[in-house]
Design a protein around this motif. Structure first.
Motif, PDB file in Angstrom:
ATOM      1  N   PRO A 262      41.674   0.943 -19.188  1.00 30.84           N
ATOM      2  CA  PRO A 262      41.022   1.925 -20.008  1.00 30.84           C
ATOM      3  C   PRO A 262      41.756   2.570 -20.886  1.00 30.84           C
ATOM      4  CG  PRO A 262      40.710   2.731 -17.685  1.00 30.84           C
ATOM      5  CD  PRO A 262      41.585   1.374 -17.689  1.00 30.84           C
ATOM      6  N   ILE A 263      42.791   3.257 -20.628  1.00 26.61           N
ATOM      7  CA  ILE A 263      43.837   3.950 -21.233  1.00 26.61           C
ATOM      8  C   ILE A 263      44.290   3.212 -22.475  1.00 26.61           C
ATOM      9  CG2 ILE A 263      45.919   5.148 -21.460  1.00 26.61           C
ATOM     10  CD1 ILE A 263      45.537   6.157 -18.577  1.00 26.61           C
ATOM     11  N   ILE A 264      44.774   1.854 -21.907  1.00 23.27           N
ATOM     12  CA  ILE A 264      45.090   0.792 -22.866  1.00 23.27           C
ATOM     13  C   ILE A 264      44.118   0.555 -24.049  1.00 23.27           C
ATOM     14  CG2 ILE A 264      46.034  -1.498 -23.509  1.00 23.27           C
ATOM     15  CD1 ILE A 264      47.541  -1.273 -20.796  1.00 23.27           C
ATOM     16  N   LEU A 265      42.974   0.267 -23.457  1.00 22.21           N
ATOM     17  CA  LEU A 265      41.685  -0.009 -24.340  1.00 22.21           C
ATOM     18  C   LEU A 265      41.275   1.119 -25.238  1.00 22.21           C
ATOM     19  CD1 LEU A 265      39.684  -1.888 -22.008  1.00 22.21           C
ATOM     20  CD2 LEU A 265      40.803  -2.816 -23.729  1.00 22.21           C
ATOM     21  N   SER A 266      41.509   2.383 -24.888  1.00 20.65           N
ATOM     22  CA  SER A 266      41.258   3.537 -25.784  1.00 20.65           C
ATOM     23  C   SER A 266      42.055   3.407 -26.842  1.00 20.65           C
ATOM     24  CB  SER A 266      40.862   4.643 -24.896  1.00 20.65           C
ATOM     25  OG  SER A 266      42.262   5.070 -24.299  1.00 20.65           O
ATOM     26  N   SER A 267      43.403   3.445 -26.536  1.00 22.77           N
ATOM     27  CA  SER A 267      44.365   3.478 -27.423  1.00 22.77           C
ATOM     28  C   SER A 267      44.328   2.285 -28.366  1.00 22.77           C
ATOM     29  CB  SER A 267      45.898   3.430 -26.932  1.00 22.77           C
ATOM     30  OG  SER A 267      45.977   4.731 -25.688  1.00 22.77           O
TER      31      SER A 267
END
Length: 328
Positions: A262-267
């Motif tokens: 999710p961190i990668i997706l939000s970034s």
């Protein structure tokens, strides 16, 4: 092991139900709805919608029903029929809008995740084994730079560098000559030329963090008695490092896999807006601005499901590399 996996899968069911309720509540938080936004836009252009038309539109989109009924209709359609509803703004089935973008989003995120592991874990191990060496200082400097530079600034810098140095316009997914061209080796190279900037930006940010975690965990393990015992028994240094400290030091990295996605997706959403890549990020932003609640809710729900599945995968991998997890 099978019982361990089944328990984790069963926990996912109430988790997803709770997430769906929270998602639906969150997308309802802004005042008004899509029709209010549409009326405001038409009023700013000098147009007007009478009350009868507005009531007919609310009935058509189901916005005149209580929120509980709206939620039950929405989640029932998803679970029983795989129907995420209709986009108000695009006037298309939501699945048609999301699926092509979701594949690209997952492709970028998966590539970033693999590259992060392949780059960060060996550097973290080397940095710990060769503590305070030149390589350790360079890895530390790389980590601090990666954590300190905002993704937005790095993306803009790479776009400028690409344009000035090579005369290329890296925005979008394809160049003009390859927009509607059939797949070929040249089109694949053109796609890679447009995707390297978001992949580089996201990989740098993730790699910097994983290097620091891997180095710190390895340093804790290298001073433990079992390492000295293995050395006393004559085990070679390379085999000792790979067989014991590295395997244990991977635990916090593997446990973070579910939350790294999710961190990668939000970034990725921010970077994709800047680079103009048609992933789910720009579509979600547009849906939120237009209060296209079913489209926004479907995207958020899918990203949440990816997070839950990623957590399941990380739990299973953690149980594989550390039997203490599944036995406890």
């Amino acid at each position: 092991m099978l019982a361990f996996v089944l328990r984790r899968v069963l926990v996912m069911i109430p988790t997803m139900i709770l997430i769906s309720i929270i998602v639906f509540a969150v997308i309802q938080l802004p005042p008004g709805d899509y029709l209010d936004t549409l009326v405001s836009q038409m009023a700013s252009q000098g147009d007007r919608v009478d009350d009868a038309q507005l009531a007919a539109l609310r009935a058509r989109y189901g916005l005149d029903q209580p929120l509980v009924v709206q939620y039950l209709n929405w989640i029932t359609g998803i679970v029983l029929h795989g129907d995420f509803g209709q986009s108000f703004e695009w006037n298309k089935p939501i699945a048609e809008l999301i699926m092509p973008r979701l594949g690209l989003t997952l492709g970028i995120a998966s590539t970033v995740l693999v590259l992060t592991g392949l780059i960060a874990i060996p550097i973290g191990v080397y940095s710990a084994v060769r503590q305070y060496s030149l390589g350790d200082h360079l890895a530390t400097l790389f980590g601090f730079i990666g954590l300190a530079i905002p993704n937005v600034l790095l993306t803009l810098g790479l776009l400028y560098f690409t344009f000035v140095t090579f005369g290329l316009e890296p925005g979008g997914l394809f160049s003009r000559e390859y927009q509607n061209a059939p797949w070929s080796f040249g089109r694949v190279l053109d796609l890679a030329a447009h995707l390297w900037i978001p992949i580089t930006v996201l990989t740098l940010a993730g790699t910097a963090e994983v290097i620091r975690v891997m180095r710190a965990t390895m340093l804790d393990e290298l001073v433990k008695p079992y390492v000295e015992t293995a050395r006393a028994k004559g085990l070679s240094e390379a085999r000792l490092i790979a067989r014991y400290p590295v395997r244990i030091a991977l635990n916090p990295i593997v446990s973070k896999l579910g939350w790294m996605m999710p961190i990668i997706l939000s970034s990725e959403a921010i970077v994709s807006v800047i680079v103009d890549i048609p992933t789910t990020g720009p579509l979600l932003l547009r849906a939120l601005l237009a209060q296209d609640m079913y489209l926004a809710g479907a995207i958020i729900l899918m990203l949440a499901a990816i997070t839950v599945i990623g957590t399941l995968v990380s739990d299973v991998l953690l149980a594989v590399i550390d039997p203490r997890i599944r036995y406890s």
